[in-house]
Design a protein around this motif. Structure first.
Motif, mmCIF file in Angstrom:
data_model
loop_
_atom_site.group_PDB
_atom_site.id
_atom_site.type_symbol
_atom_site.label_atom_id
_atom_site.label_comp_id
_atom_site.label_asym_id
_atom_site.label_seq_id
_atom_site.Cartn_x
_atom_site.Cartn_y
_atom_site.Cartn_z
ATOM 1 N N ARG A 151 1.140 -1.548 -0.177
ATOM 2 C CA ARG A 151 0.064 0.234 -0.280
ATOM 3 C C ARG A 151 0.871 1.080 -0.145
ATOM 4 N NH1 ARG A 151 -4.550 -1.552 4.513
ATOM 5 N NH2 ARG A 151 -5.247 -2.689 3.449
ATOM 6 N N LYS A 152 0.197 2.637 -0.954
ATOM 7 C CA LYS A 152 0.905 4.019 -0.708
ATOM 8 C C LYS A 152 -0.244 4.783 0.030
ATOM 9 C CE LYS A 152 2.952 7.792 -1.407
ATOM 10 N NZ LYS A 152 3.583 7.951 -0.736
ATOM 11 N N TYR A 153 0.214 5.189 1.437
ATOM 12 C CA TYR A 153 -0.953 6.255 1.886
ATOM 13 C C TYR A 153 -0.101 7.512 1.935
ATOM 14 C CZ TYR A 153 -2.072 2.536 5.566
ATOM 15 O OH TYR A 153 -2.767 0.930 5.538
ATOM 16 N N PHE A 154 -1.011 8.174 1.960
ATOM 17 C CA PHE A 154 -1.476 9.435 1.127
ATOM 18 C C PHE A 154 -1.303 10.837 2.453
ATOM 19 C CE2 PHE A 154 -2.996 7.601 -2.357
ATOM 20 C CZ PHE A 154 -1.294 7.565 -3.549
ATOM 21 N N ASP A 155 -0.739 11.304 2.632
ATOM 22 C CA ASP A 155 -1.029 12.721 3.368
ATOM 23 C C ASP A 155 -2.459 13.131 2.804
ATOM 24 O OD1 ASP A 155 -0.869 15.690 2.396
ATOM 25 O OD2 ASP A 155 0.778 14.216 1.638
ATOM 26 N N LYS A 156 -3.492 13.729 4.378
ATOM 27 C CA LYS A 156 -4.607 13.965 3.912
ATOM 28 C C LYS A 156 -5.315 15.300 2.904
ATOM 29 C CE LYS A 156 -5.038 17.558 7.084
ATOM 30 N NZ LYS A 156 -5.411 17.655 9.120
ATOM 31 N N ASP A 157 -4.025 15.866 2.319
ATOM 32 C CA ASP A 157 -4.289 17.156 1.406
ATOM 33 C C ASP A 157 -3.725 16.671 0.054
ATOM 34 O OD1 ASP A 157 -5.161 19.000 3.359
ATOM 35 O OD2 ASP A 157 -3.062 19.443 3.830
ATOM 36 N N HIS A 158 -3.495 15.207 -0.061
ATOM 37 C CA HIS A 158 -2.710 14.758 -1.162
ATOM 38 C C HIS A 158 -3.670 13.634 -1.413
ATOM 39 C CE1 HIS A 158 -0.076 17.730 -0.786
ATOM 40 N NE2 HIS A 158 -0.481 18.283 -2.308
ATOM 41 N N ASP A 159 -4.320 13.097 -1.592
ATOM 42 C CA ASP A 159 -5.111 11.871 -1.053
ATOM 43 C C ASP A 159 -5.604 10.889 -2.157
ATOM 44 O OD1 ASP A 159 -8.005 12.071 -1.979
ATOM 45 O OD2 ASP A 159 -8.497 12.540 0.827
ATOM 46 N N ALA A 160 -6.410 9.737 -2.068
ATOM 47 C CA ALA A 160 -6.499 8.946 -3.551
ATOM 48 C C ALA A 160 -7.678 10.208 -4.297
ATOM 49 C CB ALA A 160 -6.682 7.916 -3.730
ATOM 50 N N THR A 161 -8.315 10.557 -4.009
ATOM 51 C CA THR A 161 -9.085 11.413 -4.892
ATOM 52 C C THR A 161 -8.595 13.056 -5.427
ATOM 53 O OG1 THR A 161 -9.907 13.021 -2.861
ATOM 54 C CG2 THR A 161 -11.037 11.587 -3.252
ATOM 55 N N GLN A 162 -6.841 13.619 -5.169
ATOM 56 C CA GLN A 162 -6.509 13.814 -6.328
ATOM 57 C C GLN A 162 -5.686 13.336 -7.743
ATOM 58 O OE1 GLN A 162 -6.791 17.037 -5.019
ATOM 59 N NE2 GLN A 162 -8.455 16.402 -3.278
ATOM 60 N N TRP A 163 -5.387 14.373 -8.155
ATOM 61 C CA TRP A 163 -4.870 13.051 -9.384
ATOM 62 C C TRP A 163 -3.083 13.324 -9.108
ATOM 63 C CZ3 TRP A 163 -7.274 12.730 -13.578
ATOM 64 C CH2 TRP A 163 -7.916 13.364 -13.772
ATOM 65 N N HIS A 164 -2.911 11.585 -8.984
ATOM 66 C CA HIS A 164 -1.496 11.040 -8.751
ATOM 67 C C HIS A 164 -1.181 10.171 -10.329
ATOM 68 C CE1 HIS A 164 -1.427 11.596 -4.859
ATOM 69 N NE2 HIS A 164 -2.579 11.437 -4.781
#
Length: 285
Positions: free
Chosen positions: A180-193
């Motif tokens: 898994r890759k864990y994101f910080d709350k300001d750049h989570d999976a709902t943002q572009w990656h």
């Protein structure tokens, strides 16, 4: 024109990059180098059927709740972005006379494009919601798992993480090769990656936004079975709903197996989506 598509790569000027980032939040750039052997930025008004083929459900796996259909209701291009969107469709019957309450989209390049070794990337964002299961991945052209599966990005609804996995003979299903890759709350999976994998004869290195997050090597696979990633694989984009993988994480049984009431309502309201900005495959000489 706020949502006008902006694709740019590292060589473009900082001024253009700033302009695009105001529309589609960074990061956006492809990190791969080499010869481009496949690229689609979904700039046409319709999905390019010379590159992608829709899957129409005739088999069912993983306890998933959806039937795949070829419909503009579940897969379409909007503002230069591919959108996959499951729909609530009670009592929908498939071609093999099975019944589902959801329909969705799955597109593959099988028979149109495949490759061995290189870098495959896609720029993606998703809607959060327990049991929503969009994915960006690759499959061999033969029998599963003997020709291998490379899951570049899977998401089952928890916004703070996405996963990558590798399946092959002796290490399929409950594969030991998952991370898994864990994101910080300001750049989570709902943002572009940008989700990618570097594939060589000896290893698969998964990179998210250009940063390595997981590696599976030929020697690692050899402890479980045969390394099968020497054959051609094709590309897949799909949006599944519910099923075994989400259920094993969220434990939800009602209203549907692996799917929460909140996610059901998002589907009913047309809010559950997977957006794909572009897909790119490169190879070094």
């Amino acid at each position: 024109m706020l949502y006008k598509k902006c694709i740019y790569f590292a060589a473009l000027t900082a001024a253009i990059a700033a302009s695009c980032s105001s529309v589609k939040q960074a990061p956006v750039a492809s990190n791969s180098k080499g010869n481009v052997i496949f690229f689609d930025d979904f700039s046409e008004s319709k999905i390019d059927r010379t590159k992608w083929s829709p899957i129409i459900t005739g088999f069912h796996t993983n306890g998933e709740l959806q039937a795949y259909v070829d419909s503009s209701a579940t897969a379409y291009i909007e503002n230069g972005v591919l959108v996959l969107k499951p729909q609530y469709s009670p009592n929908f019957k498939t071609i093999d006379n099975q019944q589902f309450d959801f329909i969705s989209g799955r597109f593959v390049t099988k028979g149109k494009f495949d490759f061995t070794y290189g870098t495959a990337e896609a720029r993606v964002k998703v809607t959060a919601g327990d049991g929503l299961w969009p994915a960006w991945w690759m499959l061999g052209n033969g029998m599963w798992p003997n020709d291998g599966e490379i899951d570049i990005m899977e998401f089952i609804g928890e916004a703070d993480w996405v996963s990558a996995a590798v399946h092959g003979p002796g290490y399929s299903g409950e594969t030991p090769f998952v991370n898994r890759k864990y994101f910080d709350k300001d750049h989570d999976a709902t943002q572009w990656h940008v989700y990618g994998v570097d594939w060589t004869p000896e290893a698969l290195v998964f990179k998210y936004d250009g940063v390595p997050m997981f590696r599976v090597t030929r020697k690692m696979a050899g402890h479980y079975g045969k390394w099968v990633f020497d054959n051609k694989q094709h590309l897949i984009l799909n949006f599944a709903v519910g099923g075994i993988y989400p259920f094993k994480i969220n434990g939800i049984k009602k209203p549907y197996y692996g799917l929460s009431e909140t996610s059901l309502n998002k589907i009913k309201n047309g809010e559950a989506k997977m957006w794909v900005d572009w897909v790119k495959v490169t190879q070094n000489k």
